[in-house]
Design a protein around this motif. Structure first.
Motif, PDB file in Angstrom:
ATOM      1  N   PHE A   1      52.858  35.620  34.858  1.00 52.67           N
ATOM      2  CA  PHE A   1      52.018  35.435  33.670  1.00 52.67           C
ATOM      3  C   PHE A   1      50.677  36.147  33.773  1.00 52.67           C
ATOM      4  N   LEU A   2      50.306  36.576  34.961  1.00 53.10           N
ATOM      5  CA  LEU A   2      49.005  37.231  35.129  1.00 53.10           C
ATOM      6  C   LEU A   2      49.158  38.743  35.007  1.00 53.10           C
ATOM      7  N   ASP A   3      48.215  39.317  34.264  1.00 52.03           N
ATOM      8  CA  ASP A   3      48.252  40.743  34.012  1.00 52.03           C
ATOM      9  C   ASP A   3      47.384  41.454  35.069  1.00 52.03           C
ATOM     10  N   ILE A   4      47.786  41.318  36.315  1.00 56.26           N
ATOM     11  CA  ILE A   4      46.921  41.786  37.420  1.00 56.26           C
ATOM     12  C   ILE A   4      46.676  43.301  37.334  1.00 56.26           C
ATOM     13  N   ASP A   5      47.673  44.013  36.827  1.00 60.37           N
ATOM     14  CA  ASP A   5      47.544  45.481  36.696  1.00 60.37           C
ATOM     15  C   ASP A   5      46.297  45.880  35.902  1.00 60.37           C
ATOM     16  N   SER A   6      45.931  45.029  34.917  1.00 59.15           N
ATOM     17  CA  SER A   6      44.835  45.438  34.026  1.00 59.15           C
ATOM     18  C   SER A   6      43.466  44.978  34.527  1.00 59.15           C
ATOM     19  N   TYR A   7      43.408  44.261  35.638  1.00 63.21           N
ATOM     20  CA  TYR A   7      42.110  43.846  36.167  1.00 63.21           C
ATOM     21  C   TYR A   7      41.329  45.100  36.595  1.00 63.21           C
TER      22      TYR A   7
ATOM     23  N   HIS B   1      38.333  46.687  39.174  1.00 63.12           N
ATOM     24  CA  HIS B   1      37.538  46.519  40.394  1.00 63.12           C
ATOM     25  C   HIS B   1      36.054  46.414  40.041  1.00 63.12           C
ATOM     26  N   ASP B   2      35.395  45.386  40.555  1.00 63.54           N
ATOM     27  CA  ASP B   2      33.958  45.195  40.324  1.00 63.54           C
ATOM     28  C   ASP B   2      33.255  45.358  41.667  1.00 63.54           C
ATOM     29  N   ILE B   3      32.609  46.512  41.805  1.00 61.84           N
ATOM     30  CA  ILE B   3      32.019  46.873  43.097  1.00 61.84           C
ATOM     31  C   ILE B   3      30.926  45.894  43.525  1.00 61.84           C
ATOM     32  N   SER B   4      30.299  45.233  42.551  1.00 63.11           N
ATOM     33  CA  SER B   4      29.212  44.297  42.888  1.00 63.11           C
ATOM     34  C   SER B   4      29.760  43.076  43.642  1.00 63.11           C
ATOM     35  N   ARG B   5      31.057  42.911  43.619  1.00 63.22           N
ATOM     36  CA  ARG B   5      31.663  41.785  44.337  1.00 63.22           C
ATOM     37  C   ARG B   5      32.113  42.172  45.752  1.00 63.22           C
ATOM     38  N   ASP B   6      32.030  43.427  46.107  1.00 64.25           N
ATOM     39  CA  ASP B   6      32.448  43.852  47.455  1.00 64.25           C
ATOM     40  C   ASP B   6      31.509  43.246  48.504  1.00 64.25           C
ATOM     41  N   ARG B   7      32.080  42.780  49.583  1.00 65.07           N
ATOM     42  CA  ARG B   7      31.280  42.235  50.690  1.00 65.07           C
ATOM     43  C   ARG B   7      31.906  42.705  51.997  1.00 65.07           C
TER      44      ARG B   7
ATOM     45  N   GLY C   1      39.843  36.233  37.429  1.00 67.75           N
ATOM     46  CA  GLY C   1      40.423  37.429  38.053  1.00 67.75           C
ATOM     47  C   GLY C   1      40.843  37.154  39.481  1.00 67.75           C
ATOM     48  N   LEU C   2      40.668  38.135  40.338  1.00 70.30           N
ATOM     49  CA  LEU C   2      41.211  38.066  41.695  1.00 70.30           C
ATOM     50  C   LEU C   2      40.155  38.463  42.720  1.00 70.30           C
ATOM     51  N   SER C   3      40.062  37.663  43.767  1.00 80.11           N
ATOM     52  CA  SER C   3      39.206  38.014  44.893  1.00 80.11           C
ATOM     53  C   SER C   3      40.113  38.197  46.107  1.00 80.11           C
ATOM     54  N   VAL C   4      39.952  39.324  46.792  1.00 78.62           N
ATOM     55  CA  VAL C   4      40.816  39.622  47.948  1.00 78.62           C
ATOM     56  C   VAL C   4      39.965  39.573  49.216  1.00 78.62           C
ATOM     57  N   ASN C   5      40.469  38.909  50.245  1.00 77.32           N
ATOM     58  CA  ASN C   5      39.810  38.973  51.562  1.00 77.32           C
ATOM     59  C   ASN C   5      40.750  39.729  52.498  1.00 77.32           C
ATOM     60  N   ILE C   6      40.195  40.717  53.159  1.00 77.28           N
ATOM     61  CA  ILE C   6      40.963  41.466  54.159  1.00 77.28           C
ATOM     62  C   ILE C   6      40.328  41.183  55.513  1.00 77.28           C
ATOM     63  N   VAL C   7      41.117  40.667  56.424  1.00 78.13           N
ATOM     64  CA  VAL C   7      40.590  40.276  57.730  1.00 78.13           C
ATOM     65  C   VAL C   7      40.812  41.429  58.714  1.00 78.13           C
TER      66      VAL C   7
ATOM     67  N   ARG D   1      35.754  41.152  61.171  1.00 77.05           N
ATOM     68  CA  ARG D   1      35.100  41.506  59.901  1.00 77.05           C
ATOM     69  C   ARG D   1      35.964  40.972  58.771  1.00 77.05           C
ATOM     70  N   VAL D   2      35.323  40.525  57.714  1.00 79.58           N
ATOM     71  CA  VAL D   2      36.075  40.107  56.535  1.00 79.58           C
ATOM     72  C   VAL D   2      35.546  40.904  55.352  1.00 79.58           C
ATOM     73  N   LEU D   3      36.437  41.675  54.753  1.00 81.31           N
ATOM     74  CA  LEU D   3      36.061  42.504  53.605  1.00 81.31           C
ATOM     75  C   LEU D   3      36.514  41.798  52.338  1.00 81.31           C
ATOM     76  N   TYR D   4      35.644  41.774  51.373  1.00 75.72           N
ATOM     77  CA  TYR D   4      35.961  41.168  50.078  1.00 75.72           C
ATOM     78  C   TYR D   4      36.076  42.251  49.022  1.00 75.72           C
ATOM     79  N   ARG D   5      37.052  42.089  48.144  1.00 80.42           N
ATOM     80  CA  ARG D   5      37.139  42.954  46.972  1.00 80.42           C
ATOM     81  C   ARG D   5      37.350  42.060  45.753  1.00 80.42           C
ATOM     82  N   GLY D   6      36.670  42.382  44.661  1.00 82.16           N
ATOM     83  CA  GLY D   6      36.810  41.561  43.459  1.00 82.16           C
ATOM     84  C   GLY D   6      37.383  42.369  42.306  1.00 82.16           C
ATOM     85  N   TYR D   7      38.341  41.795  41.596  1.00 82.59           N
ATOM     86  CA  TYR D   7      38.979  42.469  40.454  1.00 82.59           C
ATOM     87  C   TYR D   7      38.899  41.517  39.263  1.00 82.59           C
ATOM     88  N   VAL D   8      38.219  41.977  38.221  1.00 81.77           N
ATOM     89  CA  VAL D   8      37.840  41.068  37.150  1.00 81.77           C
ATOM     90  C   VAL D   8      38.702  41.243  35.910  1.00 81.77           C
TER      91      VAL D   8
END
Ligand code: FES
Ligand SMILES: [Fe+2]
Length: 356
Positions: free
Chosen positions: A164-170, A172-178, A269-275, A284-291
């Protein structure tokens, strides 16, 4: 048959021995699990820059790679086939990759197109002059790469929940990167992520947004899905009829995929953590945000991510220091709240038993 290190029955099982969290040899050997499927980038990042060097993949596995969107999206080696120079260090919009060292060029399919001063070379070019191509898989706009021939991540098991989620259309919001650095072993970060048991104790703000009594954990092959229910009146997903959770107020889906990827789905949207495992004692934990909807990002469980992250990191760093204690080695699991941690430890212990 020898007794398993982590018993299959959670009611009697003991957690991983504490040496798993600091021993150099265990750390080094377990790095082999990272060369399988890894999250690379979202389609929206490739729209902005069709060529992206995957620095995080290099940090995790040591292999320099790029993801490239030509007619098809591919993952290629970022190493020039002449004498090994890096092809690109920054995301870019180039349609030809030109090596800065001696000018060899490649197209976006990884094919070598031109090389100066090689007219007299015999048997040139050959296939080995093209860039190596790695396996790629795209799931709903999320691109994954693998350096080895490994079974796929459990996409088919996840489709019912996430269709049901249209993840393809999210976007990337660079201000959410950590990019956080933590003084703790990467598996302690994963352990902590895999249970909501600590939420009432560690995260007072999150505990307000979630209805802890409704928090649930499902284990799947190669992953864990945790489902956070919204407190009365808080932001929740608009689930279509027929969805497995239809009729429930879901605030967040927390999906972990083995070994180091976390996909946190919220109504905004979606927040991704990459360990990224750096050493036995550093992660290190990298964050990416997709709105999808920025207005919703100010409300509910998905609005306090930085606060929650710092609270988690403080706890994990304290736990890490305890791992070298002479009196603490293993603990027990809550059968009702720590199924995710148990599942992860079972996967790790089985790999360990093969390696040692
Ligand atoms: S290393 Fe790339 S052209 Fe020589
Ligand atoms: Fe937490």
């Amino acid at each position: 048959m020898a007794e398993e290190l982590v018993a299959p029955d959670i009611r009697v099982a003991e957690t991983l021995p504490s040496r798993f969290y600091y021993d150099e040899a265990i750390f080094e050997n377990l790095l082999s699990v990272f060369t399988g499927w890894q999250y690379a980038a979202h389609d929206s990042e490739l729209m902005a820059n069709p060529v992206i060097p995957l620095h995080h993949i290099e940090a995790i596995t040591g292999e320099p790679t790029i993801i490239v969107k030509g007619e098809k999206t591919r993952c290629l080696s970022n190493i020039c086939t002449h004498r090994g120079m890096r092809l690109t260090s920054q995301p870019c919009t180039k349609s030809t990759l030109r090596c800065e060292y001696h000018g060899r060029t490649f197209n976006l399919e990884g094919k070598m197109k031109h090389m100066p001063e090689f007219e007299q070379a015999i048997g040139f070019p050959s296939d080995s002059d093209n860039l190596h191509e790695f396996a790629m898989h795209c799931w709903k706009g999320l691109n994954f790469i693998s350096q080895e021939d490994k079974p796929h991540l459990p996409w088919s098991e996840l489709n019912d929940r996430f269709e049901f989620l249209d993840i393809d259309s999210y976007v990337h919001d660079i201000s959410r990167d950590r990019d956080h650095s933590i003084n703790a072993n990467w598996m302690l970060y994963v352990d902590n992520y895999l249970e909501g048991f600590h939420i009432p104790f560690v995260h007072p703000e999150l505990n307000q947004a979630l209805d802890y009594s409704g928090y649930s954990t499902e284990v799947i092959e190669g992953g864990v899905l945790q489902i956070g229910k919204a407190s009365k009146g808080d932001v929740k997903f608009d689930l279509p009829e027929g969805h497995p959770d239809y009729g429930q107020d879901i605030a967040a889906y927390y999906l972990w995929l083995f070994p180091n990827m976390m996909f946190n789905f919220y109504p905004w949207g979606l927040s991704v953590n990459i360990v990224v495992p750096v050493s036995p004692e550093e992660t290190r934990v990298l964050y990416r945000g997709y709105v999808k909807d920025d207005d919703l990002a100010q409300k509910g469980a998905g609005s306090i991510l930085d606060t929650v992250e710092i609270q988690d990191q403080n706890i994990i760093e304290q736990v890490h220091k305890s791992m070298r204690s002479k009196v603490y080695d293993r603990g027990r699991y809550s059968p009702s709240r720590e199924q995710g941690v148990h599942h992860f430890h079972r996967i790790i212990s089985k790999i360990y038993e093969k390696l040692f």
